[in-house]
Design a protein around this motif. Structure first.
Motif, PDB file in Angstrom:
ATOM      1  N   ASP A   1       0.825  -1.196  -0.084  1.00 36.79           N
ATOM      2  CA  ASP A   1      -0.178  -0.008   0.116  1.00 36.79           C
ATOM      3  C   ASP A   1       1.130   1.218  -0.044  1.00 36.79           C
ATOM      4  N   LYS A   2       0.985   1.872  -1.301  1.00 38.93           N
ATOM      5  CA  LYS A   2       1.773   3.140  -1.240  1.00 38.93           C
ATOM      6  C   LYS A   2       1.419   4.064  -0.131  1.00 38.93           C
ATOM      7  N   SER A   3       0.254   4.380  -0.012  1.00 35.83           N
ATOM      8  CA  SER A   3      -0.261   5.335   0.933  1.00 35.83           C
ATOM      9  C   SER A   3       0.255   5.061   2.330  1.00 35.83           C
ATOM     10  N   SER A   4       0.255   3.894   2.863  1.00 36.13           N
ATOM     11  CA  SER A   4       0.368   3.928   4.236  1.00 36.13           C
ATOM     12  C   SER A   4       1.791   3.262   4.344  1.00 36.13           C
ATOM     13  N   LYS A   5       2.609   2.821   3.340  1.00 34.86           N
ATOM     14  CA  LYS A   5       3.797   2.417   3.039  1.00 34.86           C
ATOM     15  C   LYS A   5       4.112   1.051   4.024  1.00 34.86           C
ATOM     16  N   LYS A   6       2.985   0.297   3.777  1.00 30.70           N
ATOM     17  CA  LYS A   6       2.983  -0.987   4.432  1.00 30.70           C
ATOM     18  C   LYS A   6       2.567  -2.092   3.610  1.00 30.70           C
TER      19      LYS A   6
ATOM     20  N   GLN B   1       0.706  -5.507   2.817  1.00 24.91           N
ATOM     21  CA  GLN B   1      -0.693  -6.348   3.395  1.00 24.91           C
ATOM     22  C   GLN B   1      -0.536  -7.475   2.787  1.00 24.91           C
TER      23      GLN B   1
END
Length: 83
Positions: free
Chosen positions: A24-29, A31
């Motif tokens: 997830d690019k927005s949260s940089k996490k 999944q």
């Protein structure tokens, strides 16, 4: 059963990541797309039945849950936690 090619320098690593996780690019996490299950054998066939009562949690959430019990959190350890 599957092969975890996390440190593989070939294209297998990219293929593994494409099928088993997403970023997830927005949260940089990352999944993960897999979940807990129970492997059973019936005759010559194998089945994976989803395990009930399991869900994926982030490491920071796990650390908070463990520390609330008074235990010290350690990576790669098993903890029984009830919410």
């Amino acid at each position: 059963m599957y092969y975890r090619g996390l440190a593989d320098i070939s294209s297998l690593r990219k293929e593994y990541q494409r099928h088993m996780s997403s970023f997830d690019k927005s949260s940089k996490k990352t999944q993960y797309k897999m979940s807990a299950g129970i492997l059973t054998k019936k005759g010559f066939d194998y089945f994976i039945t989803p395990a009930k009562g399991f869900r994926q949690i982030l490491k920071c959430e796990a650390r908070q849950m463990i520390e609330k019990t008074g235990e010290r959190y350690e990576d790669f350890n098993f903890y029984k936690v009830w919410e």
